[in-house]
Each structure stands twice: as structure tokens, then as C-alpha cells.
Enzyme design. Structure first.
Site, PDB file in Angstrom:
ATOM      1  N   ASP A   1       0.856  -1.184   0.000  1.00 45.05           N
ATOM      2  CA  ASP A   1       0.000   0.000   0.000  1.00 45.05           C
ATOM      3  C   ASP A   1       0.898   1.241   0.000  1.00 45.05           C
ATOM      4  O   ASP A   1       1.978   1.235   0.602  1.00 45.05           O
ATOM      5  CB  ASP A   1      -0.901   0.007   1.232  1.00 45.05           C
ATOM      6  CG  ASP A   1      -1.993  -1.049   1.159  1.00 45.05           C
ATOM      7  OD1 ASP A   1      -2.474  -1.330   0.050  1.00 45.05           O
ATOM      8  OD2 ASP A   1      -2.370  -1.583   2.214  1.00 45.05           O
TER       9      ASP A   1
ATOM     10  N   ASP B   1      -7.188  -0.742  -4.315  1.00 43.58           N
ATOM     11  CA  ASP B   1      -8.236  -0.352  -3.370  1.00 43.58           C
ATOM     12  C   ASP B   1      -9.108   0.758  -3.960  1.00 43.58           C
ATOM     13  O   ASP B   1     -10.332   0.755  -3.798  1.00 43.58           O
ATOM     14  CB  ASP B   1      -7.630   0.115  -2.050  1.00 43.58           C
ATOM     15  CG  ASP B   1      -6.808  -0.954  -1.365  1.00 43.58           C
ATOM     16  OD1 ASP B   1      -7.098  -2.157  -1.562  1.00 43.58           O
ATOM     17  OD2 ASP B   1      -5.867  -0.595  -0.630  1.00 43.58           O
TER      18      ASP B   1
END
Length: 175
Positions: free
Chosen positions: A131, A149
Site C-alpha cells: 500500500d 483499493d
């Protein structure tokens, strides 16, 4: 009509649109990760942080769980169970998408499929999901997320928008 095996429809009129959006989400996310982890080798940086705006940084965070870091998995069994769950979910979404007659929900489901499979590939290759995007303001901090995401959230919004605002096909046929 679409491609069927028995009563299960594998391809429908909007499957190409869904596939294109899945591919865009997958390639976009994996391309960004390849750039940050491969080309720039961000994992070896001492602070792993690029300040972009006062409220937005690019950082490197490894997520061994799912959204918001829930259900952290610290064993290979747990990791591969998350991979299996992602693949099974993507297959189920594909079968659902094959029934669509409108492009917007097909594109949305495609984004969700591409995002889920990209994060699954991270778990296979790295043992966790990479991430990068961190939104924060003063003491307020949002979780760190990636392009997969974003694709998943945008896909859900597209499906919800379509479900609330698209004209129902059955009503259109009766008038």
C-alpha cells in the site's frame, strides 16, 4: 446471448467492458507497484516516505490483512486463504457480470475484479499487499491504500449508482 456451460453463463453482452476495466485496474496497480518497488526500490529507503501535499504522502506499508488491516495473516496458510478468497470472489463476480445488460455495472465489477486479483498477486509475490497512499490532516490519519483499493471503491460506487439511477430494463420493455 453469451457463452454458457450448462445453465451457467460465462460471457455476456457486457463481459468485454468488464474485462477491459479489470485489466486496467490490474495493470495500473501492478505497474505502479513495479515502479515503486522495482524501479525506485522504495523498500530499501530508510523512511519510505514521499511528501506530496500537506495532507497526502506516498509511503510504503505492507498489509498482511484485508481492508483497514483487518484479519491480519501471519502464516502461509492464512495468506493463501486470502488469495483463494480473492480468486473465488473474482470468479463469482465474473459470473454475475456475465448477466449484465448495461455497461456501468459491468465496468464497476471489472474494477473490483482487477483490484482483488492485483492484491491477491501481491500476497503471492510479497507475502502481503503493498500500500502506498496515505491521506492525513493534522492528527487525523486515514489508512494507507493502493490503486487496487481505489479501483474496488470506485467499482462499488459505480454499481451503487447504477442500481439507484439506471432505468430498470423490465420497465423499459413494457412501455
Amino acid at each position: 446471448m453469451g457463452l454458457k456451460i450448462g445453465k451457467i453463463r460465462l460471457l455476456g453482452p457486457m463481459s468485454v467492458i468488464g474485462f477491459v476495466f479489470a485489466l486496467l485496474a490490474f495493470v495500473g496497480d501492478q505497474g505502479f507497484k513495479l515502479m515503486m518497488l522495482g524501479l525506485y526500490d522504495m523498500a530499501s529507503w530508510p523512511y519510505r516516505r514521499i511528501e506530496v501535499l500537506p495532507f497526502f504522502d506516498i509511503v510504503l506499508a505492507w498489509n498482511k490483512g484485508v481492508s483497514y488491516g483487518l484479519f491480519q495473516q501471519h502464516t502461509d496458510f492464512g495468506r493463501y486463504m486470502l488469495v483463494a478468497l480473492s480468486v473465488i470472489t473474482a470468479l463469482g463476480l465474473w459470473l454475475w457480470m456475465a448477466t449484465f445488460s448495461r455497461p456501468l455495472p459491468a465496468a464497476g465489477v471489472g474494477l473490483i475484479i482487477g483490484g482483488a486479483l492485483s492484491n491477491a498477486l501481491d500476497r503471492i509475490l510479497h507475502g502481503a499487499v503493498a500500500d502506498f497512499f496515505w491521506l492525513h490532516w493534522g492528527a487525523l490519519s486515514w489508512y494507507v491504500f493502493n490503486l487496487a483499493d481505489v479501483a474496488i471503491v470506485v467499482g462499488v460506487v459505480m454499481i451503487l449508482y447504477d442500481s439507484f439511477f439506471a432505468e430498470d430494463d423490465s420497465r423499459r420493455e413494457k412501455t
